[in-house]
Design a protein around this motif. Structure first.
Motif, PDB file in Angstrom:
ATOM      1  N   ILE A  58       0.842  -1.186   0.000  1.00 20.41           N
ATOM      2  CA  ILE A  58       0.000   0.000   0.000  1.00 20.41           C
ATOM      3  C   ILE A  58       0.880   1.240   0.000  1.00 20.41           C
ATOM      4  CG2 ILE A  58      -1.766   1.276   1.260  1.00 20.41           C
ATOM      5  CD1 ILE A  58      -2.710  -1.358   2.443  1.00 20.41           C
ATOM      6  N   GLN A  59       0.638   2.133  -0.942  1.00 20.20           N
ATOM      7  CA  GLN A  59       1.396   3.375  -1.007  1.00 20.20           C
ATOM      8  C   GLN A  59       0.748   4.387  -0.070  1.00 20.20           C
ATOM      9  OE1 GLN A  59       4.243   3.300  -2.737  1.00 20.20           O
ATOM     10  NE2 GLN A  59       3.682   1.201  -3.256  1.00 20.20           N
ATOM     11  N   THR A  60       1.365   4.632   1.054  1.00 20.09           N
ATOM     12  CA  THR A  60       0.798   5.506   2.064  1.00 20.09           C
ATOM     13  C   THR A  60       0.994   6.967   1.685  1.00 20.09           C
ATOM     14  OG1 THR A  60       2.858   5.454   3.310  1.00 20.09           O
ATOM     15  CG2 THR A  60       1.188   3.831   3.890  1.00 20.09           C
ATOM     16  N   GLU A  61       0.037   7.787   2.075  1.00 22.87           N
ATOM     17  CA  GLU A  61       0.127   9.217   1.838  1.00 22.87           C
ATOM     18  C   GLU A  61       0.751   9.899   3.042  1.00 22.87           C
ATOM     19  OE1 GLU A  61      -3.701  10.689   0.990  1.00 22.87           O
ATOM     20  OE2 GLU A  61      -3.943   9.563  -0.878  1.00 22.87           O
ATOM     21  N   PRO A  62       1.482  10.991   2.808  1.00 27.14           N
ATOM     22  CA  PRO A  62       2.064  11.709   3.935  1.00 27.14           C
ATOM     23  C   PRO A  62       0.978  12.297   4.835  1.00 27.14           C
ATOM     24  CG  PRO A  62       2.274  12.978   1.910  1.00 27.14           C
ATOM     25  CD  PRO A  62       1.791  11.615   1.520  1.00 27.14           C
ATOM     26  N   ARG A  63       1.309  12.449   6.097  1.00 24.73           N
ATOM     27  CA  ARG A  63       0.355  13.001   7.057  1.00 24.73           C
ATOM     28  C   ARG A  63      -0.023  14.428   6.663  1.00 24.73           C
ATOM     29  NH1 ARG A  63       1.704  15.088  12.185  1.00 24.73           N
ATOM     30  NH2 ARG A  63       3.812  14.332  11.748  1.00 24.73           N
ATOM     31  N   LYS A  64      -1.294  14.725   6.720  1.00 22.83           N
ATOM     32  CA  LYS A  64      -1.767  16.041   6.330  1.00 22.83           C
ATOM     33  C   LYS A  64      -1.432  17.082   7.398  1.00 22.83           C
ATOM     34  CE  LYS A  64      -5.635  14.175   3.648  1.00 22.83           C
ATOM     35  NZ  LYS A  64      -7.106  14.177   3.464  1.00 22.83           N
ATOM     36  N   LYS A  65      -1.379  18.338   6.963  1.00 20.51           N
ATOM     37  CA  LYS A  65      -1.075  19.429   7.873  1.00 20.51           C
ATOM     38  C   LYS A  65      -2.202  19.605   8.889  1.00 20.51           C
ATOM     39  CE  LYS A  65       1.745  22.050   4.590  1.00 20.51           C
ATOM     40  NZ  LYS A  65       1.909  23.359   3.899  1.00 20.51           N
ATOM     41  N   ALA A  66      -1.834  20.173  10.030  1.00 25.77           N
ATOM     42  CA  ALA A  66      -2.807  20.360  11.098  1.00 25.77           C
ATOM     43  C   ALA A  66      -3.894  21.347  10.674  1.00 25.77           C
ATOM     44  CB  ALA A  66      -2.102  20.866  12.352  1.00 25.77           C
ATOM     45  N   LYS A  67      -5.140  21.043  11.058  1.00 30.03           N
ATOM     46  CA  LYS A  67      -6.260  21.942  10.815  1.00 30.03           C
ATOM     47  C   LYS A  67      -7.075  22.038  12.099  1.00 30.03           C
ATOM     48  CE  LYS A  67      -6.763  20.973   5.860  1.00 30.03           C
ATOM     49  NZ  LYS A  67      -7.691  20.512   4.781  1.00 30.03           N
ATOM     50  N   PHE A  68      -7.570  23.232  12.368  1.00 33.40           N
ATOM     51  CA  PHE A  68      -8.350  23.442  13.574  1.00 33.40           C
ATOM     52  C   PHE A  68      -9.709  24.024  13.217  1.00 33.40           C
ATOM     53  CE2 PHE A  68      -4.055  23.373  15.228  1.00 33.40           C
ATOM     54  CZ  PHE A  68      -4.198  22.611  16.370  1.00 33.40           C
ATOM     55  N   THR A  69     -10.719  23.556  13.948  1.00 31.59           N
ATOM     56  CA  THR A  69     -12.079  24.047  13.772  1.00 31.59           C
ATOM     57  C   THR A  69     -12.439  24.942  14.951  1.00 31.59           C
ATOM     58  OG1 THR A  69     -12.709  22.032  12.593  1.00 31.59           O
ATOM     59  CG2 THR A  69     -14.490  23.386  13.486  1.00 31.59           C
ATOM     60  N   CYS A  70     -13.049  26.058  14.675  1.00 29.90           N
ATOM     61  CA  CYS A  70     -13.420  27.006  15.727  1.00 29.90           C
ATOM     62  C   CYS A  70     -14.368  26.341  16.723  1.00 29.90           C
ATOM     63  CB  CYS A  70     -14.088  28.230  15.098  1.00 29.90           C
ATOM     64  SG  CYS A  70     -14.633  29.445  16.313  1.00 29.90           S
ATOM     65  N   PRO A  71     -14.070  26.414  18.023  1.00 30.70           N
ATOM     66  CA  PRO A  71     -14.953  25.791  19.024  1.00 30.70           C
ATOM     67  C   PRO A  71     -16.302  26.497  19.146  1.00 30.70           C
ATOM     68  CG  PRO A  71     -13.220  27.078  20.083  1.00 30.70           C
ATOM     69  CD  PRO A  71     -12.893  27.044  18.615  1.00 30.70           C
ATOM     70  N   CYS A  72     -16.408  27.710  18.600  1.00 27.19           N
ATOM     71  CA  CYS A  72     -17.671  28.459  18.720  1.00 27.19           C
ATOM     72  C   CYS A  72     -18.578  28.258  17.507  1.00 27.19           C
ATOM     73  CB  CYS A  72     -17.373  29.951  18.907  1.00 27.19           C
ATOM     74  SG  CYS A  72     -16.470  30.330  20.426  1.00 27.19           S
ATOM     75  N   CYS A  73     -18.046  28.610  16.314  1.00 24.94           N
ATOM     76  CA  CYS A  73     -18.898  28.551  15.123  1.00 24.94           C
ATOM     77  C   CYS A  73     -18.618  27.346  14.229  1.00 24.94           C
ATOM     78  CB  CYS A  73     -18.756  29.839  14.318  1.00 24.94           C
ATOM     79  SG  CYS A  73     -17.081  30.104  13.654  1.00 24.94           S
ATOM     80  N   LYS A  74     -17.630  26.535  14.607  1.00 18.27           N
ATOM     81  CA  LYS A  74     -17.301  25.305  13.879  1.00 18.27           C
ATOM     82  C   LYS A  74     -16.767  25.556  12.467  1.00 18.27           C
ATOM     83  CE  LYS A  74     -18.881  23.185  17.468  1.00 18.27           C
ATOM     84  NZ  LYS A  74     -17.911  22.652  18.469  1.00 18.27           N
ATOM     85  N   LYS A  75     -16.285  26.758  12.205  1.00 16.62           N
ATOM     86  CA  LYS A  75     -15.702  27.085  10.919  1.00 16.62           C
ATOM     87  C   LYS A  75     -14.183  26.857  10.967  1.00 16.62           C
ATOM     88  CE  LYS A  75     -19.571  28.547   9.089  1.00 16.62           C
ATOM     89  NZ  LYS A  75     -20.209  27.888   7.929  1.00 16.62           N
ATOM     90  N   PRO A  76     -13.546  26.654   9.783  1.00 22.87           N
ATOM     91  CA  PRO A  76     -12.087  26.469   9.775  1.00 22.87           C
ATOM     92  C   PRO A  76     -11.364  27.698  10.317  1.00 22.87           C
ATOM     93  CG  PRO A  76     -13.062  25.806   7.682  1.00 22.87           C
ATOM     94  CD  PRO A  76     -14.137  26.504   8.441  1.00 22.87           C
ATOM     95  N   MET A  77     -10.311  27.460  11.079  1.00 24.46           N
ATOM     96  CA  MET A  77      -9.518  28.547  11.632  1.00 24.46           C
ATOM     97  C   MET A  77      -8.284  28.769  10.763  1.00 24.46           C
ATOM     98  SD  MET A  77      -9.786  27.898  15.748  1.00 24.46           S
ATOM     99  CE  MET A  77      -9.454  29.625  16.125  1.00 24.46           C
ATOM    100  N   GLN A  78      -7.788  29.996  10.755  1.00 26.79           N
ATOM    101  CA  GLN A  78      -6.650  30.369   9.931  1.00 26.79           C
ATOM    102  C   GLN A  78      -5.377  30.428  10.771  1.00 26.79           C
ATOM    103  OE1 GLN A  78      -7.131  34.081   7.887  1.00 26.79           O
ATOM    104  NE2 GLN A  78      -5.200  33.904   6.756  1.00 26.79           N
ATOM    105  N   PHE A  79      -4.303  29.821  10.243  1.00 29.73           N
ATOM    106  CA  PHE A  79      -3.011  29.844  10.926  1.00 29.73           C
ATOM    107  C   PHE A  79      -2.401  31.236  10.808  1.00 29.73           C
ATOM    108  CE2 PHE A  79       1.675  29.268  10.487  1.00 29.73           C
ATOM    109  CZ  PHE A  79       1.934  28.906  11.803  1.00 29.73           C
TER     110      PHE A  79
END
Length: 363
Positions: free
Chosen positions: A323-344
């Motif tokens: 199996i050709q494994t994919e590299p681990r994806k970059k960290a992503k965070f979801t806003c604890p209030c509105c559940k929208k993606p957060m920006q680094f």
């Protein structure tokens, strides 16, 4: 017990006693370990795109010497190496340096360890070309370990070698059908001669006196490759001694557990705190040094050929291809209030400084 706690408690005494032997990479490793998972650690700053919520997350301290971090790095490496496994048996070949090279390893680790990789890889390639059952291009992965089970300085390189070679002229895979790869005594003799010649001709290092005539190379059959890879990954990115093996810090003495290689039983070793810290920190590698290297068919430049061999062997043995494994994806965070993606938004960096007779300023 945690290694970082012991380092923090006995730091001043350790630096005072070993300042002449501490290198910049060791100072940098100590600073990183001390700030790891503390209020002084580096933190990534995130901000929600929809609302005003902000989030700070602690980062891994980074150095491979820290026993608390880089678990994901180890997992990623193991997954990547697993994708290169061939459906054949494997051998483990270990090239060891004699005790007399310990001083050279402490003072010139970069030059010595690079020479070990160059010479050992050359020895394996030349033996494969002459071996009747191979006579072709092999692939192997080498991992440098700098210590034994007791954590004394003991440089050696483990190579995991698939049982077979590729004949470029005939475009065929030549499979080794027995549990014998190379004669260990012949390997040791050539290893000694070539390494001494390399150090004499290509480096400015002075060879130790009274070198033994017989060196040690171990060549053994290990079956499937995955267990060997797991063994090699054990000390790659999680420090020399796991925190779980540190048993006590009492009256200035540190007691830790280890598995005795001869009896396969768990034993303990007790040292003064400063000696214990040096025992562990002397294994910090030079900055940028690669302790894991792929050669031959396992080198990235031969990826297409290796995958063809994998698929062909899988078809012949009626097994699933790797199996050709994919590299681990970059960290992503979801806003604890509105559940929208957060920006680094960046990294908040803080530093720890050391001052000693041999070094002033921050490291």
């Amino acid at each position: 017990m945690r290694f970082s706690d012991i380092l923090r408690t006995h730091l001043d005494a350790f630096v005072a006693e070993y300042s002449a032997q501490l290198t910049p990479p060791i100072y940098q490793a100590m600073a990183a370990i001390l700030r790891c998972r503390t209020e002084t650690a580096q933190r990534s700053h995130w901000q929600c795109r929809e609302c005003v919520t902000q989030l700070d997350c602690p980062l891994s301290c980074g150095p491979r010497s820290c026993p608390q971090c880089l678990y994901n790095t180890t997992s990623d490496w193991l997954a990547k190496q697993q994708s290169k496994l061939l459906p054949v048996h494997y051998y483990m070949v270990t090239f060891t340096l004699p005790y007399e090279f310990r001083g050279m390893a402490q003072h010139h680790p970069d030059t010595l360890y690079r020479a070990m990789f160059v010479v050992a890889a050359d020895v394996l390639k030349s033996f494969a070309l002459r071996a009747k059952q191979l006579q072709g291009k092999i692939g192997f992965t080498g991992v440098l370990h700098t210590h034994n089970r007791r954590r004394d300085l003991h440089p050696h390189i483990h190579f995991i070698v698939p049982a077979g070679a590729f004949d470029k002229a005939k475009m065929q895979w030549r499979k080794s059908r027995n549990r014998y790869l190379f004669n260990a005594f012949n390997l040791a003799a050539v290893w000694r001669a070539r390494l001494l010649d390399y150090l004499t001709q290509r480096t400015a290092l002075t060879l130790p006196s009274n070198l033994p005539n017989k060196w040690v190379v171990d060549c053994k059959y290990v079956g499937k490759g995955l267990p060997a890879l797991k063994y090699l990954s054990r000390y790659l990115y999680k420090g020399v001694l796991p925190d779980k093996d540190i048993l006590s810090d009492a009256d200035g003495n540190i007691c830790f557990a280890y598995l005795d290689s001869k009896t396969n039983t768990r034993k303990t070793r007790t040292l003064p705190a400063t000696q214990f810290l040096w025992l562990i920190l002397q294994h910090v590698l030079p900055k940028g040094f690669r302790r894991v290297r792929d050669y031959g068919l396992l080198h990235p430049s031969n990826t297409a050929l290796r995958q063809r061999i994998q698929n062909l062997l899988a078809l012949m043995s009626n097994t699933a291809p790797a199996i050709q494994t994919e590299p681990r994806k970059k960290a992503k965070f979801t806003c604890p209030c509105c559940k929208k993606p957060m920006q680094f938004m960046g990294i908040q960096a803080r530093t720890i400084s050391f001052k000693s007779d041999s070094q002033s300023g921050s490291s």
